[in-house]
Design a protein around this motif. Structure first.
Motif, short mmCIF file in Angstrom:
data_model
loop_
_atom_site.label_atom_id
_atom_site.label_comp_id
_atom_site.label_asym_id
_atom_site.label_seq_id
_atom_site.Cartn_x
_atom_site.Cartn_y
_atom_site.Cartn_z
N LYS A 1 44.68 43.91 34.92
CA LYS A 1 43.56 43.00 34.62
C LYS A 1 42.55 43.48 35.83
O LYS A 1 42.80 43.22 36.89
N MET A 2 41.22 43.92 35.16
CA MET A 2 40.42 44.43 35.95
C MET A 2 39.22 43.43 36.35
O MET A 2 38.70 42.76 35.21
N ASP A 3 38.58 43.24 37.36
CA ASP A 3 37.38 42.54 37.73
C ASP A 3 36.84 43.14 38.89
O ASP A 3 37.30 43.89 39.59
N ALA B 1 41.88 41.29 40.91
CA ALA B 1 42.47 42.16 39.61
C ALA B 1 43.85 41.60 39.90
O ALA B 1 44.50 41.01 40.78
N HIS C 1 35.40 47.76 39.98
CA HIS C 1 35.67 48.01 38.36
C HIS C 1 34.22 48.48 37.82
O HIS C 1 33.44 47.63 37.51
N PHE D 1 38.74 51.96 37.72
CA PHE D 1 38.93 50.64 38.66
C PHE D 1 39.34 51.35 40.02
O PHE D 1 40.14 52.34 40.07
#
Length: 146
Positions: A59-61, A65, A107, A119
């Motif tokens: 799950k990327m931000d 993450a 990201h 990422f």
């Protein structure tokens, strides 16, 4: 809310600098799925290790993450640029609490004609209060390219 799901090629680079040893790096090329759901971005892929299959969701931000692994390896590895985060790694002997201290987290995502992005996370892995090493993980993904 619309949901986007696309097949992507993934290039994964990982470098580990153990607290007491030599640096080791590896590169994997994988097929996976890019998912955008409820404003969140995910990558899912599978890798084979020995006789086991490991299913991974990232799950990327840009702020935080999360890497979830199941199958041959069970792990919850959270990242937060602002604070240390607690996760866990399951072994045959029980669950080992782990802590990540994130130094860099980015990201970059581009969704013009094809989906692609990168990422990057750099962190210390802390077990029992001691850093066991510095880790760098970079995942590049692109849709429809060989």
């Amino acid at each position: 809310m619309s949901e986007v799901e696309r097949n992507v090629k993934i290039k994964l680079n990982s470098t580990i600098l153990p607290a007491d040893g030599e640096s080791e790096s590896y590169e994997l090329w994988l097929s996976g799925t890019y998912i955008e759901k409820s404003g969140k971005t995910y990558l899912r892929y599978e890798e084979a290790l020995d006789e086991n299959t490991i299913r991974t969701t990232v799950k990327m931000d840009n702020e935080n993450a999360l890497i979830l692994r199941s199958g041959g390896v069970k792990m919850r590895l959270p990242f937060n640029r602002l604070q240390k985060e607690g996760g866990h790694y399951e072994t045959q002997y029980g669950t080992l609490p782990i802590v990540t201290q994130t130094h860099q987290l980015t990201h970059e995502h581009n969704e013009q004609s094809v989906i692609n992005g990168k990422f990057h996370v750099q962190y210390d892995l802390i077990i029992s209060g001691q850093s066991v090493g510095k880790y760098t993980l970079e995942i590049q993904y692109s849709e429809g390219q060989k």
